[in-house]
Design a protein around this motif. Sequence first.
Motif, PDB file in Angstrom:
ATOM      1  N   LEU A 199      64.132  68.769  14.824  1.00 15.22           N
ATOM      2  CA  LEU A 199      64.589  67.166  15.725  1.00 15.22           C
ATOM      3  C   LEU A 199      63.544  67.186  16.545  1.00 15.22           C
ATOM      4  CD1 LEU A 199      67.549  65.093  16.548  1.00 15.22           C
ATOM      5  CD2 LEU A 199      67.603  66.730  18.322  1.00 15.22           C
ATOM      6  N   ASN A 200      62.620  66.098  16.463  1.00 18.18           N
ATOM      7  CA  ASN A 200      61.737  65.903  17.350  1.00 18.18           C
ATOM      8  C   ASN A 200      61.607  65.440  18.666  1.00 18.18           C
ATOM      9  OD1 ASN A 200      59.172  65.823  15.363  1.00 18.18           O
ATOM     10  ND2 ASN A 200      60.233  64.125  14.720  1.00 18.18           N
ATOM     11  N   ARG A 201      63.520  64.796  19.210  1.00 16.52           N
ATOM     12  CA  ARG A 201      63.473  64.215  20.051  1.00 16.52           C
ATOM     13  C   ARG A 201      64.031  65.539  21.356  1.00 16.52           C
ATOM     14  NH1 ARG A 201      64.256  60.888  16.555  1.00 16.52           N
ATOM     15  NH2 ARG A 201      63.610  58.611  16.281  1.00 16.52           N
ATOM     16  N   GLY A 202      64.391  66.726  20.343  1.00 14.63           N
ATOM     17  CA  GLY A 202      64.374  67.758  20.534  1.00 14.63           C
ATOM     18  C   GLY A 202      66.305  67.485  21.325  1.00 14.63           C
ATOM     19  N   ILE A 203      66.474  66.419  21.789  1.00 16.21           N
ATOM     20  CA  ILE A 203      67.854  66.730  22.825  1.00 16.21           C
ATOM     21  C   ILE A 203      69.114  65.880  21.466  1.00 16.21           C
ATOM     22  CG2 ILE A 203      67.473  64.711  23.995  1.00 16.21           C
ATOM     23  CD1 ILE A 203      69.579  66.834  25.861  1.00 16.21           C
ATOM     24  N   LEU A 204      70.281  66.671  21.231  1.00 18.99           N
ATOM     25  CA  LEU A 204      71.655  65.870  20.945  1.00 18.99           C
ATOM     26  C   LEU A 204      72.890  65.794  22.556  1.00 18.99           C
ATOM     27  CD1 LEU A 204      71.855  67.138  17.176  1.00 18.99           C
ATOM     28  CD2 LEU A 204      71.216  64.343  17.887  1.00 18.99           C
ATOM     29  N   ALA A 205      73.136  65.273  21.931  1.00 16.33           N
ATOM     30  CA  ALA A 205      74.762  64.377  22.642  1.00 16.33           C
ATOM     31  C   ALA A 205      75.312  64.157  22.316  1.00 16.33           C
ATOM     32  CB  ALA A 205      74.463  64.150  24.220  1.00 16.33           C
ATOM     33  N   THR A 206      77.426  64.399  21.597  1.00 15.90           N
ATOM     34  CA  THR A 206      78.372  63.775  21.325  1.00 15.90           C
ATOM     35  C   THR A 206      79.283  63.245  22.552  1.00 15.90           C
ATOM     36  OG1 THR A 206      78.962  66.278  21.165  1.00 15.90           O
ATOM     37  CG2 THR A 206      77.759  65.572  19.694  1.00 15.90           C
ATOM     38  N   ALA A 207      80.075  62.391  21.942  1.00 22.17           N
ATOM     39  CA  ALA A 207      81.089  62.220  23.180  1.00 22.17           C
ATOM     40  C   ALA A 207      81.903  61.571  22.016  1.00 22.17           C
ATOM     41  CB  ALA A 207      80.653  60.727  23.914  1.00 22.17           C
ATOM     42  N   ASP A 208      83.267  61.020  22.722  1.00 16.97           N
ATOM     43  CA  ASP A 208      84.488  60.638  21.630  1.00 16.97           C
ATOM     44  C   ASP A 208      84.395  58.844  21.934  1.00 16.97           C
ATOM     45  OD1 ASP A 208      86.115  63.443  21.029  1.00 16.97           O
ATOM     46  OD2 ASP A 208      86.630  63.062  23.024  1.00 16.97           O
ATOM     47  N   ARG A 209      84.844  58.495  20.976  1.00 17.05           N
ATOM     48  CA  ARG A 209      84.397  56.325  21.403  1.00 17.05           C
ATOM     49  C   ARG A 209      85.372  56.534  23.002  1.00 17.05           C
ATOM     50  NH1 ARG A 209      83.041  54.109  16.306  1.00 17.05           N
ATOM     51  NH2 ARG A 209      82.169  55.657  15.328  1.00 17.05           N
ATOM     52  N   ALA A 210      85.526  55.053  23.371  1.00 19.23           N
ATOM     53  CA  ALA A 210      85.387  55.004  24.186  1.00 19.23           C
ATOM     54  C   ALA A 210      86.557  53.286  23.594  1.00 19.23           C
ATOM     55  CB  ALA A 210      84.382  53.792  25.577  1.00 19.23           C
ATOM     56  N   PRO A 211      87.776  53.313  24.174  1.00 19.17           N
ATOM     57  CA  PRO A 211      88.709  52.202  23.386  1.00 19.17           C
ATOM     58  C   PRO A 211      87.931  50.570  23.815  1.00 19.17           C
ATOM     59  CG  PRO A 211      89.866  53.035  25.551  1.00 19.17           C
ATOM     60  CD  PRO A 211      88.267  54.017  25.364  1.00 19.17           C
ATOM     61  N   ALA A 212      87.656  50.143  22.508  1.00 16.73           N
ATOM     62  CA  ALA A 212      87.115  49.247  22.054  1.00 16.73           C
ATOM     63  C   ALA A 212      88.313  47.824  22.997  1.00 16.73           C
ATOM     64  CB  ALA A 212      87.193  48.908  20.016  1.00 16.73           C
ATOM     65  N   PRO A 213      87.255  46.840  23.306  1.00 14.18           N
ATOM     66  CA  PRO A 213      88.280  45.594  24.026  1.00 14.18           C
ATOM     67  C   PRO A 213      88.514  44.945  22.716  1.00 14.18           C
ATOM     68  CG  PRO A 213      85.894  45.783  23.873  1.00 14.18           C
ATOM     69  CD  PRO A 213      86.505  46.849  23.663  1.00 14.18           C
ATOM     70  N   SER A 214      89.429  43.842  23.599  1.00 12.77           N
ATOM     71  CA  SER A 214      89.804  43.445  21.939  1.00 12.77           C
ATOM     72  C   SER A 214      89.193  41.959  22.256  1.00 12.77           C
ATOM     73  CB  SER A 214      91.577  42.545  22.866  1.00 12.77           C
ATOM     74  OG  SER A 214      91.546  42.290  24.406  1.00 12.77           O
ATOM     75  N   PRO A 215      88.658  41.190  20.507  1.00 12.10           N
ATOM     76  CA  PRO A 215      88.203  39.901  20.712  1.00 12.10           C
ATOM     77  C   PRO A 215      88.444  39.355  22.502  1.00 12.10           C
ATOM     78  CG  PRO A 215      88.894  40.281  18.694  1.00 12.10           C
ATOM     79  CD  PRO A 215      89.872  41.049  19.382  1.00 12.10           C
ATOM     80  N   GLU A 216      89.990  38.950  22.734  1.00  8.10           N
ATOM     81  CA  GLU A 216      89.740  37.643  23.271  1.00  8.10           C
ATOM     82  C   GLU A 216      89.174  38.367  25.049  1.00  8.10           C
ATOM     83  OE1 GLU A 216      92.331  37.105  20.307  1.00  8.10           O
ATOM     84  OE2 GLU A 216      91.913  39.116  21.333  1.00  8.10           O
ATOM     85  N   HIS A 217      89.783  39.820  25.077  1.00 10.74           N
ATOM     86  CA  HIS A 217      89.235  40.068  26.488  1.00 10.74           C
ATOM     87  C   HIS A 217      88.315  39.847  26.510  1.00 10.74           C
ATOM     88  CE1 HIS A 217      89.856  42.570  30.153  1.00 10.74           C
ATOM     89  NE2 HIS A 217      88.233  43.636  29.847  1.00 10.74           N
ATOM     90  N   LEU A 218      87.248  40.929  25.578  1.00 12.72           N
ATOM     91  CA  LEU A 218      85.802  40.551  24.958  1.00 12.72           C
ATOM     92  C   LEU A 218      85.328  39.151  25.314  1.00 12.72           C
ATOM     93  CD1 LEU A 218      82.676  42.430  22.596  1.00 12.72           C
ATOM     94  CD2 LEU A 218      82.325  39.421  23.572  1.00 12.72           C
ATOM     95  N   ALA A 219      85.916  37.948  24.855  1.00  9.98           N
ATOM     96  CA  ALA A 219      85.519  36.924  24.855  1.00  9.98           C
ATOM     97  C   ALA A 219      85.750  35.978  26.488  1.00  9.98           C
ATOM     98  CB  ALA A 219      85.530  35.379  24.127  1.00  9.98           C
ATOM     99  N   GLU A 220      86.266  36.176  27.334  1.00  2.17           N
ATOM    100  CA  GLU A 220      87.568  35.488  28.959  1.00  2.17           C
ATOM    101  C   GLU A 220      86.253  35.997  29.730  1.00  2.17           C
ATOM    102  OE1 GLU A 220      90.505  36.518  32.006  1.00  2.17           O
ATOM    103  OE2 GLU A 220      90.258  38.313  30.686  1.00  2.17           O
ATOM    104  N   ASN A 221      85.502  36.353  29.199  1.00  5.95           N
ATOM    105  CA  ASN A 221      84.416  35.760  30.986  1.00  5.95           C
ATOM    106  C   ASN A 221      82.661  35.990  30.163  1.00  5.95           C
ATOM    107  OD1 ASN A 221      86.007  36.018  32.746  1.00  5.95           O
ATOM    108  ND2 ASN A 221      86.331  37.951  32.749  1.00  5.95           N
TER     109      ASN A 221
END
Length: 276
Positions: free
Chosen positions: A95-117
């Motif tokens: 790994l040339n970049r020298g570091i990795l991190a892992t994470a759990d996924r965050a809850p995805a918004p609904s399409p309607e919520h994403l589009a609202e604003n």
Amino acid sequence: MAQVIEVNDPADPRLDDFRDLSTADRRPDRPGGRGLVIAEGVVVVRRLLASAYPVRALLGVRRRVEELQGELAGRDVPAYVASAEVMAEAVGFHLNRGILATADRAPAPSPEHLAENARTLAVLEGVGDHENLGALFRNAAALGVDGVLLAPGCSDPLYRRSVRVSMGHVLSVPFAEVEPWPDGLKWLRDSGFRVLALTPAAGAVPLSEAVRADERVAVLLGSEGPGLTEEAIAAADAAVRIPMSREVDSLNVATAAAVAFYALAERGTGGTARQG
């Protein structure tokens, strides 16, 4: 700062999140895996730490971990420090970049919520190349796109390569799946969006002529080879094209998206919705 733990054994079970990343059927970010998000390099890991995604652990050489000392202060996240050789054996490649991190996924918004604003959205059909998807999200972040809607046939934006190519910006641009397809575009239009289908077809309107000030726009982009399906174009308000010269018939989808996003950004100030 987070707890720094020296690891000298590549078989240490605490490194299981990072193991065999070169083996597709074992990768934790692939179908059948654990659904983890994997960030590579200081810049991308820094963006992961600033995002809404719950970070699980870091693995890196000491110098790279120390570069993130400020972001790790007060975080209850283990930071495993190993030599480059131990990392390579655990991960499956150097790994040339020298570091990795892992994470759990965050809850995805609904399409309607994403589009609202939102004022500007990208809608993708069949974009399956991980690098194109990552580049497209980076362009979206840079040019004021508020969110991305994914139709069936798109790759997962959180695959490791997409996260890397996006420089971590896929972690800040919200996205959601839209179904059924293409009937799912109807609710976008009903919500006040003008849907513009980007296509190289000669009968399409030049993009600069189609963009109007003070309107909410969803730009529809298709797969790298065949482009948008006829059904998707028919479900849009208008078919638009990027005028080209020298007999070039089309652009890479991420490049075409950047041109379209810039044209939409020029119509006024956009970019209101952001996640983490």
